[in-house]
Design a protein around this motif. Structure first.
Motif, PDB file in Angstrom:
ATOM      1  N   LEU A 157       0.824  -1.209   0.000  1.00  0.00           N
ATOM      2  CA  LEU A 157       0.000   0.000   0.000  1.00  0.00           C
ATOM      3  C   LEU A 157       0.859   1.260   0.000  1.00  0.00           C
ATOM      4  CD1 LEU A 157      -2.935  -0.854   2.429  1.00  0.00           C
ATOM      5  CD2 LEU A 157      -3.129  -0.211   0.024  1.00  0.00           C
ATOM      6  N   ALA A 158       1.974   1.207   0.706  1.00  0.00           N
ATOM      7  CA  ALA A 158       2.849   2.384   0.744  1.00  0.00           C
ATOM      8  C   ALA A 158       3.366   2.718  -0.644  1.00  0.00           C
ATOM      9  CB  ALA A 158       4.016   2.131   1.702  1.00  0.00           C
ATOM     10  N   VAL A 159       3.762   1.699  -1.409  1.00  0.00           N
ATOM     11  CA  VAL A 159       4.265   1.953  -2.762  1.00  0.00           C
ATOM     12  C   VAL A 159       3.130   2.421  -3.667  1.00  0.00           C
ATOM     13  CG1 VAL A 159       5.520   0.974  -4.719  1.00  0.00           C
ATOM     14  CG2 VAL A 159       6.025   0.177  -2.406  1.00  0.00           C
ATOM     15  N   ARG A 161       0.490   4.123  -2.774  1.00  0.00           N
ATOM     16  CA  ARG A 161       0.191   5.506  -2.429  1.00  0.00           C
ATOM     17  C   ARG A 161       1.250   6.459  -2.971  1.00  0.00           C
ATOM     18  NH1 ARG A 161      -2.905   7.001   1.927  1.00  0.00           N
ATOM     19  NH2 ARG A 161      -2.231   9.076   1.285  1.00  0.00           N
ATOM     20  N   ALA A 162       2.508   5.987  -2.935  1.00  0.00           N
ATOM     21  CA  ALA A 162       3.593   6.836  -3.433  1.00  0.00           C
ATOM     22  C   ALA A 162       3.449   7.117  -4.923  1.00  0.00           C
ATOM     23  CB  ALA A 162       4.944   6.170  -3.155  1.00  0.00           C
ATOM     24  N   GLU A 163       2.855   6.176  -5.657  1.00  0.00           N
ATOM     25  CA  GLU A 163       2.690   6.343  -7.112  1.00  0.00           C
ATOM     26  C   GLU A 163       1.872   7.585  -7.462  1.00  0.00           C
ATOM     27  OE1 GLU A 163       2.747   4.787 -11.278  1.00  0.00           O
ATOM     28  OE2 GLU A 163       4.061   4.874  -9.532  1.00  0.00           O
ATOM     29  N   THR A 164       0.933   7.941  -6.587  1.00  0.00           N
ATOM     30  CA  THR A 164       0.069   9.091  -6.888  1.00  0.00           C
ATOM     31  C   THR A 164       0.285  10.266  -5.939  1.00  0.00           C
ATOM     32  OG1 THR A 164      -1.681   8.111  -5.519  1.00  0.00           O
ATOM     33  CG2 THR A 164      -1.721   7.612  -7.884  1.00  0.00           C
ATOM     34  N   GLU A 165       1.267  10.166  -5.057  1.00  0.00           N
ATOM     35  CA  GLU A 165       1.505  11.225  -4.072  1.00  0.00           C
ATOM     36  C   GLU A 165       2.206  12.415  -4.726  1.00  0.00           C
ATOM     37  OE1 GLU A 165       1.119  13.442  -1.275  1.00  0.00           O
ATOM     38  OE2 GLU A 165       0.498  11.388  -0.724  1.00  0.00           O
ATOM     39  N   THR A 166       1.675  13.601  -4.476  1.00  0.00           N
ATOM     40  CA  THR A 166       2.256  14.823  -5.051  1.00  0.00           C
ATOM     41  C   THR A 166       3.086  15.613  -4.055  1.00  0.00           C
ATOM     42  OG1 THR A 166       0.213  16.040  -4.551  1.00  0.00           O
ATOM     43  CG2 THR A 166       0.402  15.033  -6.747  1.00  0.00           C
ATOM     44  N   ASP A 167       2.890  15.337  -2.755  1.00  0.00           N
ATOM     45  CA  ASP A 167       3.663  16.035  -1.727  1.00  0.00           C
ATOM     46  C   ASP A 167       5.011  15.332  -1.558  1.00  0.00           C
ATOM     47  OD1 ASP A 167       3.670  17.995   0.694  1.00  0.00           O
ATOM     48  OD2 ASP A 167       4.306  16.062   1.510  1.00  0.00           O
ATOM     49  N   ALA A 168       6.104  16.067  -1.712  1.00  0.00           N
ATOM     50  CA  ALA A 168       7.440  15.473  -1.698  1.00  0.00           C
ATOM     51  C   ALA A 168       7.773  14.829  -0.347  1.00  0.00           C
ATOM     52  CB  ALA A 168       8.484  16.533  -2.045  1.00  0.00           C
ATOM     53  N   GLU A 169       7.394  15.496   0.737  1.00  0.00           N
ATOM     54  CA  GLU A 169       7.706  14.940   2.059  1.00  0.00           C
ATOM     55  C   GLU A 169       6.939  13.646   2.313  1.00  0.00           C
ATOM     56  OE1 GLU A 169       7.294  17.666   5.240  1.00  0.00           O
ATOM     57  OE2 GLU A 169       8.720  19.123   4.419  1.00  0.00           O
ATOM     58  N   GLU A 170       5.666  13.635   1.950  1.00  0.00           N
ATOM     59  CA  GLU A 170       4.878  12.418   2.140  1.00  0.00           C
ATOM     60  C   GLU A 170       5.366  11.303   1.219  1.00  0.00           C
ATOM     61  OE1 GLU A 170       1.936   9.867   3.734  1.00  0.00           O
ATOM     62  OE2 GLU A 170       3.007  11.659   4.442  1.00  0.00           O
ATOM     63  N   TYR A 171       5.786  11.640   0.033  1.00  0.00           N
ATOM     64  CA  TYR A 171       6.360  10.662  -0.903  1.00  0.00           C
ATOM     65  C   TYR A 171       7.561   9.976  -0.270  1.00  0.00           C
ATOM     66  CZ  TYR A 171       8.763   8.931  -5.125  1.00  0.00           C
ATOM     67  OH  TYR A 171       9.411   8.154  -6.068  1.00  0.00           O
ATOM     68  N   ARG A 172       8.461  10.765   0.328  1.00  0.00           N
ATOM     69  CA  ARG A 172       9.641  10.181   0.981  1.00  0.00           C
ATOM     70  C   ARG A 172       9.228   9.339   2.181  1.00  0.00           C
ATOM     71  NH1 ARG A 172      11.867  15.269  -0.410  1.00  0.00           N
ATOM     72  NH2 ARG A 172      11.261  16.145   1.608  1.00  0.00           N
ATOM     73  N   ARG A 173       8.241   9.820   2.930  1.00  0.00           N
ATOM     74  CA  ARG A 173       7.776   9.086   4.104  1.00  0.00           C
ATOM     75  C   ARG A 173       7.187   7.726   3.703  1.00  0.00           C
ATOM     76  NH1 ARG A 173       4.563  12.782   5.912  1.00  0.00           N
ATOM     77  NH2 ARG A 173       6.132  13.856   7.147  1.00  0.00           N
ATOM     78  N   LEU A 174       6.437   7.696   2.621  1.00  0.00           N
ATOM     79  CA  LEU A 174       5.820   6.452   2.153  1.00  0.00           C
ATOM     80  C   LEU A 174       6.859   5.440   1.695  1.00  0.00           C
ATOM     81  CD1 LEU A 174       2.818   7.951   0.167  1.00  0.00           C
ATOM     82  CD2 LEU A 174       2.630   6.406   2.135  1.00  0.00           C
ATOM     83  N   LEU A 175       7.955   5.911   1.145  1.00  0.00           N
ATOM     84  CA  LEU A 175       8.972   5.006   0.614  1.00  0.00           C
ATOM     85  C   LEU A 175      10.126   4.777   1.588  1.00  0.00           C
ATOM     86  CD1 LEU A 175       9.089   6.087  -3.138  1.00  0.00           C
ATOM     87  CD2 LEU A 175       7.977   4.091  -2.114  1.00  0.00           C
ATOM     88  N   THR A 176       9.913   5.112   2.845  1.00  0.00           N
ATOM     89  CA  THR A 176      10.900   4.821   3.883  1.00  0.00           C
ATOM     90  C   THR A 176      10.380   3.687   4.753  1.00  0.00           C
ATOM     91  OG1 THR A 176      11.714   7.105   3.924  1.00  0.00           O
ATOM     92  CG2 THR A 176      12.191   5.737   5.845  1.00  0.00           C
ATOM     93  N   PHE A 177      11.196   2.660   4.914  1.00  0.00           N
ATOM     94  CA  PHE A 177      10.818   1.461   5.667  1.00  0.00           C
ATOM     95  C   PHE A 177      11.874   1.224   6.746  1.00  0.00           C
ATOM     96  CE2 PHE A 177       9.444   1.276   1.326  1.00  0.00           C
ATOM     97  CZ  PHE A 177       8.123   0.862   1.392  1.00  0.00           C
ATOM     98  N   VAL A 178      11.428   1.135   7.989  1.00  0.00           N
ATOM     99  CA  VAL A 178      12.338   0.957   9.115  1.00  0.00           C
ATOM    100  C   VAL A 178      12.095  -0.410   9.738  1.00  0.00           C
ATOM    101  CG1 VAL A 178      13.086   1.824  11.363  1.00  0.00           C
ATOM    102  CG2 VAL A 178      12.385   3.437   9.569  1.00  0.00           C
ATOM    103  N   GLU A 195      14.693  -5.628  -1.968  1.00  0.00           N
ATOM    104  CA  GLU A 195      14.540  -6.262  -3.276  1.00  0.00           C
ATOM    105  C   GLU A 195      13.111  -6.123  -3.798  1.00  0.00           C
ATOM    106  OE1 GLU A 195      17.979  -9.657  -3.442  1.00  0.00           O
ATOM    107  OE2 GLU A 195      15.981 -10.273  -2.740  1.00  0.00           O
ATOM    108  N   LEU A 196      12.129  -6.279  -2.910  1.00  0.00           N
ATOM    109  CA  LEU A 196      10.735  -6.170  -3.337  1.00  0.00           C
ATOM    110  C   LEU A 196      10.414  -4.774  -3.823  1.00  0.00           C
ATOM    111  CD1 LEU A 196       7.760  -7.103  -3.524  1.00  0.00           C
ATOM    112  CD2 LEU A 196       7.529  -6.443  -1.109  1.00  0.00           C
ATOM    113  N   VAL A 197      10.659  -3.773  -2.985  1.00  0.00           N
ATOM    114  CA  VAL A 197      10.249  -2.407  -3.318  1.00  0.00           C
ATOM    115  C   VAL A 197      11.016  -1.880  -4.521  1.00  0.00           C
ATOM    116  CG1 VAL A 197      10.141  -0.042  -2.481  1.00  0.00           C
ATOM    117  CG2 VAL A 197       9.512  -1.924  -0.966  1.00  0.00           C
ATOM    118  N   ARG A 198      12.309  -2.067  -4.535  1.00  0.00           N
ATOM    119  CA  ARG A 198      13.080  -1.569  -5.668  1.00  0.00           C
ATOM    120  C   ARG A 198      12.768  -2.354  -6.938  1.00  0.00           C
ATOM    121  NH1 ARG A 198      16.973  -0.435  -1.383  1.00  0.00           N
ATOM    122  NH2 ARG A 198      17.430   1.800  -1.455  1.00  0.00           N
ATOM    123  N   GLY A 199      12.485  -3.643  -6.790  1.00  0.00           N
ATOM    124  CA  GLY A 199      12.173  -4.464  -7.957  1.00  0.00           C
ATOM    125  C   GLY A 199      10.856  -4.075  -8.597  1.00  0.00           C
ATOM    126  N   ILE A 200       9.786  -3.946  -7.802  1.00  0.00           N
ATOM    127  CA  ILE A 200       8.488  -3.609  -8.388  1.00  0.00           C
ATOM    128  C   ILE A 200       8.444  -2.151  -8.816  1.00  0.00           C
ATOM    129  CG2 ILE A 200       7.269  -5.412  -7.128  1.00  0.00           C
ATOM    130  CD1 ILE A 200       6.207  -3.296  -5.217  1.00  0.00           C
TER     131      ILE A 200
END
Length: 451
Positions: A157-159, A161-178, A195-200
């Protein structure tokens, strides 16, 4: 764990009435191995578990990262024990033990009591947040199929959401996994997420850049994989860094919320946080009124029994058992299987009026994988790393899977993924969209139902 070749012959009712009643709580590796070791023994067994399936936990991270489906690593308990005519399976949650009266309380549709002559407690462990249980809402651990599908859903879901996110900060937040904790589970999760996130992102998405994905592995200790030799741990660290994983060592998590993680004075904004930093034994010590360590593991004798109750065995992650060198037996699937097999032999010996020899744990080695093509294995002085270790790791895990079908399916899925680098289980399920898109338990504004 394989099916029986033939059913156990039925026995006269008079013989069954006089047989010892063995109650096994927990159908994990320890409990199920105990039951299988008593195949055909003159005992009546009640196997209690709150789920109807046995789960191969070492591969749960593959479900969480869309490499495998839940059915690939789980099998119905009743199907596994269908040829054991002396076994009754009871779906319910054990809630207490009356040691004096030899009764186990089980909650299913109502509370019932199950009598025993011999009790085997193999209730496993749960997540430990070191006194911060409020973190569980934002950082799920990985112990059950439900945990794995929840984590998979959040990552995918994070990826999305990032596909359509226009806010730069939220985009980075969505693609950060801890990932909190750099033991085997944390290391495997971090590598697989990368591997999953970068691959897809590279193959299936149009606006999400693989370079935008940030995976952070946080460890309070001085190195990842503290149980492994330093040379193998160092290789694992380099392999993770080659996958683009940031490793923060000597850093403790001090706070987790819907927006990210606090590391002392540093803040990492992230919508997806996964907890792999600690475990706590079940409530067995409380039920039994037994001595235990800080993690709640019950202190047992060298026969895996309570000191004053030889009829009660405690095994697996629930027990603090010591090896011949006085060190705790590790909380690993092979160790739990060894303990279960020992308990089966011990019970059989007792039926013949003999005393079993003390339990002696045999450690065959440690394994961990860091993405595809990379793994580490310790077999005593023999240290293996890289592609060969990854192949051996895969063979070992397939060998331990239940049933021929599971082994074939997992092998085919892995080969397909290896050749084409594509997972087959990237499904997002059980999501409800609400009118107001407020960050909630899922951390990205979508409420989730239990799967």
């Amino acid at each position: 764990m394989t099916d029986r070749a033939a059913d156990t012959p039925a026995e006269p009712a008079g013989q069954r009435a006089s047989r010892p009643r063995v109650v096994v709580i927990g159908a994990g590796f320890g409990g199920l191995s105990t039951v299988q070791s008593l195949h055909g023994a003159p005992v009546d067994i009640t196997l209690v578990d709150q789920r109807n399936h046995h789960l191969f936990q070492p591969l749960l991270y593959q479900v969480a990262t869309a490499g495998l489906s839940p059915a690939d690593i789980a099998a119905p308990i009743r199907a596994i024990t269908r040829h054991d005519r002396n076994v009754e399976v009871l779906l319910g949650e054990a809630t207490g033990i009356d040691v004096a009266r030899r009764l186990v309380s089980v909650l299913d549709t109502a509370v019932r009591t199950v009598p025993y002559d011999i009790l085997v407690v193999a209730t496993g462990a749960r997540h430990s947040y070191f006194g911060h249980e409020e973190w569980a809402r934002f950082a799920p651990g990985l112990k059950t199929v439900e945990d794995a599908t929840l984590i998979r859903r959040r990552i995918l879901l994070a990826v999305e959401r990032a596909e359509t996110e226009t806010d730069a900060e939220e985009y980075r937040r969505l693609l950060t996994f801890v990932v909190g904790g750099a033991g085997p589970t944390g290391v495997e999760m971090a590598g697989a997420i990368s591997e999953l996130v970068r691959g897809i992102a590279a193959s299936d998405f149009r606006r999400v850049s693989p370079k935008s994905a940030r995976i952070v592995l946080v460890e309070a200790g001085p190195r990842p994989l503290a149980a492994f030799p330093p040379d193998l741990a160092a290789y694992a660290g380099r392999a993770l860094q080659n996958l683009g994983v940031e490793i923060r060592l000597g850093t403790a998590v001090t706070g987790i919320d819907a927006g990210g993680v606090q590391l002392g004075t540093e803040r990492i904004e992230a919508r997806t946080v996964i907890w792999a930093a600690g475990v706590q034994a079940s409530k067995a010590a409380e039920w039994l009124g037994a001595a235990h360590d800080r993690a709640g593991r019950v202190k047992v004798t060298d026969h895996l029994t309570l000191p004053d109750h030889p009829e009660i065995y405690v095994i697996g992650d629930t027990a603090l058992a010591l090896d011949t060198n006085g060190r705790p037996v590790p909380d690993l699937a092979p160790a739990a299987k060894e303990a279960g097999q020992y308990v089966g032999r011990s019970i059989r010996a007792g039926l013949r009026g003999r005393a079993a020899k003390p339990f002696r744990y045999r450690h065959y080695g440690d394994l961990a994988t860091i993405g595809r093509n990379r793994a580490i294995i310790e077999f005593g002085r023999l240290h293996i790393r890289g592609f060969l270790a990854w192949v051996l790791w895969g063979i070992a895990h397939i060998f331990f899977l239940i049933g021929f079908r599971n082994r074939v399916v997992v092998m085919v899925d892995w080969l397909w993924s290896y050749v084409w680098f594509r997972g087959n289980a990237r499904l997002i399920t059980n999501v409800e969209r609400h009118d107001q898109d407020e960050p909630g338990q899922d951390g990205i504004g979508l409420a989730e139902n239990a799967e």
